[in-house]
Scaffold this active site. Structure first.
Site, mmCIF file in Angstrom:
data_model
loop_
_atom_site.group_PDB
_atom_site.id
_atom_site.type_symbol
_atom_site.label_atom_id
_atom_site.label_comp_id
_atom_site.label_asym_id
_atom_site.label_seq_id
_atom_site.Cartn_x
_atom_site.Cartn_y
_atom_site.Cartn_z
ATOM 1 N N HIS A 62 0.845 -1.206 0.000
ATOM 2 C CA HIS A 62 0.000 0.000 0.000
ATOM 3 C C HIS A 62 0.877 1.252 0.000
ATOM 4 O O HIS A 62 0.617 2.205 -0.755
ATOM 5 C CB HIS A 62 -0.892 0.055 1.253
ATOM 6 C CG HIS A 62 -1.889 -1.055 1.390
ATOM 7 N ND1 HIS A 62 -1.970 -1.845 2.509
ATOM 8 C CD2 HIS A 62 -2.873 -1.496 0.556
ATOM 9 C CE1 HIS A 62 -2.965 -2.720 2.374
ATOM 10 N NE2 HIS A 62 -3.517 -2.536 1.202
ATOM 11 N N LYS A 75 -14.835 -8.087 6.181
ATOM 12 C CA LYS A 75 -13.739 -8.932 6.668
ATOM 13 C C LYS A 75 -13.607 -8.762 8.180
ATOM 14 O O LYS A 75 -13.828 -7.678 8.711
ATOM 15 C CB LYS A 75 -12.425 -8.496 6.005
ATOM 16 C CG LYS A 75 -12.433 -8.611 4.496
ATOM 17 C CD LYS A 75 -11.123 -8.097 3.915
ATOM 18 C CE LYS A 75 -11.133 -8.102 2.398
ATOM 19 N NZ LYS A 75 -9.962 -7.452 1.807
ATOM 20 N N ARG A 98 -2.478 -6.522 -8.119
ATOM 21 C CA ARG A 98 -1.381 -7.472 -7.924
ATOM 22 C C ARG A 98 -1.505 -8.559 -8.980
ATOM 23 O O ARG A 98 -1.329 -8.321 -10.141
ATOM 24 C CB ARG A 98 -1.431 -8.041 -6.499
ATOM 25 C CG ARG A 98 -1.035 -7.021 -5.451
ATOM 26 C CD ARG A 98 -1.471 -7.418 -4.078
ATOM 27 N NE ARG A 98 -2.925 -7.381 -3.973
ATOM 28 C CZ ARG A 98 -3.615 -7.662 -2.872
ATOM 29 N NH1 ARG A 98 -2.976 -8.052 -1.798
ATOM 30 N NH2 ARG A 98 -4.924 -7.558 -2.861
ATOM 31 N N SER A 135 -2.487 -7.692 3.297
ATOM 32 C CA SER A 135 -2.742 -7.533 4.732
ATOM 33 C C SER A 135 -3.005 -8.894 5.361
ATOM 34 O O SER A 135 -2.534 -9.193 6.456
ATOM 35 C CB SER A 135 -3.949 -6.625 4.960
ATOM 36 O OG SER A 135 -3.710 -5.348 4.427
HETATM 37 P P1 ADP Z 1 -9.838 -4.106 0.073
HETATM 38 O O1 ADP Z 1 -10.469 -4.863 1.187
HETATM 39 O O2 ADP Z 1 -10.642 -2.949 -0.423
HETATM 40 O O3 ADP Z 1 -9.295 -4.960 -1.049
HETATM 41 P P2 ADP Z 1 -7.078 -3.769 0.932
HETATM 42 O O4 ADP Z 1 -6.604 -2.949 2.076
HETATM 43 O O5 ADP Z 1 -6.823 -5.231 0.982
HETATM 44 O O6 ADP Z 1 -8.597 -3.396 0.786
HETATM 45 O O7 ADP Z 1 -6.442 -3.205 -0.401
HETATM 46 C C1 ADP Z 1 -6.666 -1.888 -0.846
HETATM 47 C C2 ADP Z 1 -6.146 -1.740 -2.264
HETATM 48 O O8 ADP Z 1 -4.738 -1.932 -2.268
HETATM 49 C C3 ADP Z 1 -6.708 -2.776 -3.239
HETATM 50 O O9 ADP Z 1 -6.868 -2.144 -4.494
HETATM 51 C C4 ADP Z 1 -5.628 -3.824 -3.315
HETATM 52 O O10 ADP Z 1 -5.633 -4.510 -4.555
HETATM 53 C C5 ADP Z 1 -4.383 -2.945 -3.182
HETATM 54 N N1 ADP Z 1 -3.242 -3.669 -2.660
HETATM 55 C C6 ADP Z 1 -3.188 -4.482 -1.592
HETATM 56 N N2 ADP Z 1 -1.933 -4.981 -1.408
HETATM 57 C C7 ADP Z 1 -1.174 -4.461 -2.420
HETATM 58 C C8 ADP Z 1 0.197 -4.620 -2.825
HETATM 59 N N3 ADP Z 1 1.012 -5.427 -2.178
HETATM 60 N N4 ADP Z 1 0.629 -3.912 -3.892
HETATM 61 C C9 ADP Z 1 -0.234 -3.129 -4.567
HETATM 62 N N5 ADP Z 1 -1.540 -2.955 -4.276
HETATM 63 C C10 ADP Z 1 -2.008 -3.607 -3.208
#
Ligand code: ADP
Length: 160
Positions: A18, A42, A91, A129
């Site tokens: 992120h 979640k 990703r 995460s």
């Molecule tokens: P959500 O529950 O909305 O998917 P996340 O916090 O898991 O929320 O992710 C938020 C955004 O960040 C999403 O678009 C996800 O694809 C992106 N994301 C998560 N991890 C990575 C990463 N390692 N590299 C790039 N983008 C990421």
């Protein structure tokens, strides 16, 4: 009119993946708002307020980034702050279908809003995460996956 991008997500917790996306988009916009979803389906490790603090601490080097909490549709928040662009990270291929569907739904309900998909950097594309939480729960080292403040906060959570 200032050019505002919104990066919505769960951020439970914020990872280096992120942080990388935010580092890369912050020079492109006047302001980037990291929007923490309050009502995620979640089960979470951190409360939305805790997640907000961890994001702020992990991004203190970026002056045009702010963090907000929101309970509802991202596009409604976009209207409220007059933002034009939703940023999402991409990703592996598995992210694609979900992101495309969300982008199309958002286009339908808010045609003025554009979704920008940013490819994960190769060194972070495998970080999530969820994976970071699994690693922490099983005693794995978190260096390079999350910032030091997040690492410390996860250690504290798991002690309780
Ligand atoms: P959500 O529950 O909305 O998917 P996340 O916090 O898991 O929320 O992710 C938020 C955004 O960040 C999403 O678009 C996800 O694809 C992106 N994301 C998560 N991890 C990575 C990463 N390692 N590299 C790039 N983008 C990421």
């Amino acid at each position: 009119m200032s050019n505002i991008a919104v990066y919505p997500g769960s951020f439970d917790p914020i990872t280096m993946g992120h942080v990388d996306i935010i580092n890369r988009i912050s020079p492109l916009y006047d302001e980037v708002i990291v929007l923490v979803a309050q009502s995620s389906q979640k089960t979470s490790m951190f409360t939305p307020e805790e997640r907000k603090v961890l994001i702020e601490k992990s991004l203190s080097h970026l002056k045009n980034v702010k963090v907000d909490l929101f309970d509802g549709l991202t596009v409604e928040y976009m209207k409220k702050v007059n933002a034009q662009v939703i940023v999402r990270g991409l990703r592996a291929v598995v992210d694609f279908e979900y992101e495309m569907t969300m982008a199309q739904i958002n286009k339908k309900i808010a045609p003025q809003v554009e979704t920008l998909l940013v490819f994960a950097s190769p060194e972070y594309y495998y970080i999530s995460s969820r994976g970071v939480k699994e690693l922490a729960i099983n005693g794995g080292a978190l260096n390079g996956f999350v910032s030091d403040v997040v690492k410390e906060a996860m250690a504290q959570k798991l002690k309780k």
